[in-house]
Enzyme design. Structure first.
Site, PDB file in Angstrom:
ATOM      1  CG  ASP A 105     -15.393  42.670  12.053  1.00  0.00           C
ATOM      2  OD1 ASP A 105     -16.378  42.442  11.327  1.00  0.00           O
ATOM      3  OD2 ASP A 105     -14.688  41.775  12.546  1.00  0.00           O
ATOM      4  CG  HIS A 111     -24.400  43.250  12.074  1.00  0.00           C
ATOM      5  ND1 HIS A 111     -25.400  42.323  11.984  1.00  0.00           N
ATOM      6  CD2 HIS A 111     -23.261  42.571  12.283  1.00  0.00           C
ATOM      7  CE1 HIS A 111     -24.884  41.117  12.155  1.00  0.00           C
ATOM      8  NE2 HIS A 111     -23.586  41.229  12.333  1.00  0.00           N
TER       9      HIS A 111
END
Ligand code: SDX
Length: 431
Positions: free
Chosen positions: A366, A308
């Site tokens: 996700d 991320h």
């Protein structure tokens, strides 16, 4: 935001410039470079905006090092555990949790906007049955500006409020219509006696031939998925919505631009890509082979759902999502879900591997969301659509905040030009 008394000095070659510092409520202070070009003739250079604050906002705070996510100051874990998506919408839009009277009024407003103009049905017949539902959503959400002219004047706060409510209310209806189109089934109208998440599942899985029966546990899981996806500060799609909105584009067009950006596999499309990766790995004993691929600089393969830009710690949403995963599978009586087994083992191995540790790569929202969405009955092509349904309230809240910010102007970044110097045109027969 308050301007700190101290100035910082920036020296460029033989000149120095005094730059202001601003501090927010929490999080890093910022160096104000808005006048740097006019004073120095230099731009700053920050492709991907890794070190750039594009705006000031009161909506969402992320501490990437600590893995903290706050919606208007409330920790995501507490909202996901104790709240519901519709009150989260009220919170993100208005800044405070609603009391019971405010919540009842807000729920009624949203319920009365859930239907779409009947002529919108015709848009769906124009798409092939195998059209990706995100392609459909890009089209039909942008088309809303052709139907709701009475809520496109961005300078009218009342029209902005109505547009925000319409988008929050109509996204599930349009998403369900896109899903039904892919199944060759008729669209199911929303029902005003159902809560937001139950209504969405009703429109997705209901049939005109049967009475609607929505499983409460699955509806609760759907509601949690929407909460976890509701907003996330200045991510790529939210920044796209803000940039589109900064030109004065109408809210429906701006949200359509956010949907387009979210579709990318590096962003919201990662949930679909992650399931494809888990299915490609296929079994726990093939995990080491894929860990090597993920680490190989010459291999474009990436572990989707991992890493991320901001979180250099565990994404707090991934923890909540993993728990929802177990709850849904237990409720469905699924003892051994092969994808979950691979995901859990993959996470364990990756988090003990130096490559992932050094680069601070952890599971993000996700990584587990696709397994939950698949367990709810959705095909992977719908996963990013579900992300978009949840994120719409974040997009419209950030868009509205930008319009209300009197210091905001049209977004217009500059560049470092590395192309040809000026040269004269050469006629075709002389080239
Ligand atoms: C979302 O921004 C948001 O808030 C987004 C989001 C939201 O709610 O809006 O949180 C939703 O988009 C989550 C992220 C979903 N995307 C993925 O899961 C795709 C896989 N992850 C990556 O592609 C990547 O981690 C990004 C895109 C998420 C972040 O990319 P960055 O910040 O530009 O980091 P990078 O690509 O520069 O990677 C840093 C290093 C690189 O190695 P080096 O060049 O330094 O040697 O880490 C490596 C990368 O190769 N790396 C990975 C990896 N992610 C980063 N290596 C293997 N597998 C991965 N998943």
């Amino acid at each position: 935001m308050s301007e700190k008394n101290e100035k910082i000095k920036l020296s460029v070659k033989d000149k120095s410039y005094d730059l202001s510092m601003h501090e927010g409520t929490i999080g890093p202070e910022v160096i104000d470079i808005s006048n740097l070009y006019s004073e120095s003739g230099n731009f700053t250079y920050d492709p991907g905006f890794t070190s750039t604050a594009s705006c000031k906002s009161r909506i969402t705070f992320i501490d990437g090092e600590e893995g903290i996510l706050l919606y208007r100051g409330y920790p995501i874990e507490q909202i996901a555990e104790k709240g519901n998506f519709l009150e989260t919408c009220y919170l993100l839009l208005n800044g405070e949790l609603p009391n019971s009277e405010e919540f009842t009024e807000f729920s009624e407003i949203i319920k009365n906007y859930t239907m779409v103009h009947e002529q919108l049905n015709r848009f769906f017949t124009g798409f092939r049955p195998d059209a990706h539902p995100m392609a459909i959503m890009c089209g039909v959400v942008g088309a809303l500006s052709a139907f709701y002219h009475d809520s496109t004047d961005i300078n009218d706060p009342e029209q902005r409020r109505i547009a925000c409510h319409r988008l929050i209310a109509k996204m599930p209806t349009l998403a369900a219509m896109a899903f039904k189109h892919s199944l060759g089934q008729p669209a199911i109208y929303p029902k005003n006696n159902l809560d937001y998440a139950s209504n969405f599942l009703h429109m997705c899985f209901g049939l005109p031939t049967e009475e609607s029966k929505v499983d409460k546990t699955l509806a609760k899981a759907m509601d949690k998925i929407l909460i976890l996806h509701a907003d996330h500060e200045q991510n790529a799609s939210t920044s796209t919505v803000r940039l589109a909105g900064s030109s004065g584009a109408n809210p429906f067009a701006c949200i359509a631009s956010g949907i387009a950006c979210l579709w990318g596999p590096a962003h919201g499309g990662a949930n679909e890509a992650c399931i494809k990766t888990l299915e490609e790995i296929g079994s726990v004993d093939r995990i080491p082979e894929y860990i090597l691929k993920a680490k190989d600089k010459n291999d474009p393969f990436r572990l989707m759902g991992f890493g991320h830009r901001v979180y250099k710690n565990y994404d707090p949403r991934a923890k909540v999502m993993q728990k929802a995963c177990h709850e849904v599978l237990d409720h469905l009586g699924v003892k051994d879900n092969p994808l979950l087994s691979i995901a859990l083992e993959l996470e364990k191995i990756a988090l003990e591997d130096d490559y992932f540790i050094e680069k601070k790569l952890y599971p993000n929202v996700d990584f587990y969301s696709g397994i939950v969405m698949k367990s709810l009955g959705f095909p992977m092509e719908m996963f990013t659509v579900l992300f978009a349904v949840g994120r719409t309230v974040g997009w419209v809240s950030q868009w509205n905040e930008m319009i209300e910010d009197t210091s905001q102007r049209i977004g217009r970044p500059r560049q470092l030009y590395v192309g040809s110097k000026q040269r004269d045109y050469v006629k075709l027969n002389n080239r």
